[in-house]
Write an enzyme that holds these catalytic residues in place. Sequence first.
Site, PDB file in Angstrom:
ATOM      1  N   ARG A 135       4.173  55.020  22.813  1.00 40.75           N
ATOM      2  CA  ARG A 135       3.148  54.767  23.681  1.00 40.75           C
ATOM      3  C   ARG A 135       2.907  55.607  25.078  1.00 40.75           C
ATOM      4  NH1 ARG A 135      -0.370  53.175  26.475  1.00 40.75           N
ATOM      5  NH2 ARG A 135      -1.182  51.126  26.476  1.00 40.75           N
ATOM      6  N   GLU A 143      -9.928  50.963  23.189  1.00 37.67           N
ATOM      7  CA  GLU A 143      -9.568  50.691  21.731  1.00 37.67           C
ATOM      8  C   GLU A 143     -10.577  51.559  20.831  1.00 37.67           C
ATOM      9  OE1 GLU A 143      -6.923  49.045  20.471  1.00 37.67           O
ATOM     10  OE2 GLU A 143      -6.217  48.696  22.708  1.00 37.67           O
ATOM     11  N   ARG A 177       7.430  50.335  19.603  1.00 38.17           N
ATOM     12  CA  ARG A 177       7.172  51.752  20.246  1.00 38.17           C
ATOM     13  C   ARG A 177       7.794  52.212  21.495  1.00 38.17           C
ATOM     14  NH1 ARG A 177       0.524  51.249  20.451  1.00 38.17           N
ATOM     15  NH2 ARG A 177       1.477  49.468  22.064  1.00 38.17           N
TER      16      ARG A 177
END
Length: 246
Positions: A135, A143, A177
Site C-alpha cells: 500500500r 477508488e 499489506r
Amino acid sequence: MDQKCSLDDFRPVRLILPGLLSFYGLPIPYSLDELSAGEAPSVVDGLMFELHTLPVDGKTVPDGDGVNVYVNTTDVRESSLVPHEVHMAAVERNLARAQRNYAMADALHKQITDAGYKVLNINDEEILARKYRIRLRGIDAPENQQPYGKEAKDELVKIVDGKCLKIQVFDEDQYGRFVGDVYCNGLFVQKRMLKKGLAWHYTAYDKRPQFEKWEKEARAKGIGLWALPNPEMPWEWRRKHRQNRF
Ligand SMILES: *[C@@H]1O[C@H](CO)[C@@H](O)[C@H](O)[C@H]1NC(C)=O
C-alpha cells in the site's frame, strides 16, 4: 525487453554456493552473522525494512495506491525467511518436473503459492520469489469506481510496469499489506501521483509537508481529479459505501 533489473538495484552479494540448493537455483539460508556483517543499518526513521523487487507485472496493479510485487528469495534478507516447507516444495517440484510428473509439480506449486511464494520464470531463469502486497504510504487514490480511479490506476501501471522497485516499508495495514514509500529508478512514485492530481494526501495517516505541498500544487493547476468541481475524498466514498452494504 530485458526482464532482468540492473545489478545496481540489488545489494552486491556474491557467494559461492555449493551443492543441491544452488543446483536447483534455490536460496541458501544465510546466518545472522553474515546478515549483520553485510548490511549497514539504515538510518531512515521508523523504517521496518527495504525491498528490492523483481520486475513488476503491471496487470497485477489493483488500483492507484497499491502494487503487488515479488522479491527474489536469493536476496540476503529473504533467503533467511523462506519457510522450510516452501523450500522443500520447491526442491520436490523441480524433481517432479525432471520426471515429467506435471500433476505433482502443479500440486507442489499450489502449495508454494498458498504460502505467499511463487516460482517465476525470468529470462529463462527459474527463481523462487516471495509475494508482497504493498500500500503506497501517505496517499489515497480515487477508488476504481470513482471518477479518476481508472486514470490513477493507469498512471501507476505506466510507472511501474516491467520495472524493479525499491520499497521502504514502515508499517503493516489492517488488510495485511505493507505500507511503504515506493521508488522507481529514482522516481518517488507517491510524489508523481500527487503532482499529477491522481491521489490525495492521506492526512489521517501521513503528515509529511512535502506531500501537502505536492497536492496543493496539483489543486492550484486544476489537473487530474482537481478538474472536478466537487471531488469526493476516497475515504469518504469508502465510508458511505461501507454503510450501504450493511
Ligand atoms: C536472483 O538472485 C540471484 C542471486 O543474487 C541472481 O543470481 C539471479 O540472477 C537473480 N534473478 C533475477 C531474475 O533477478
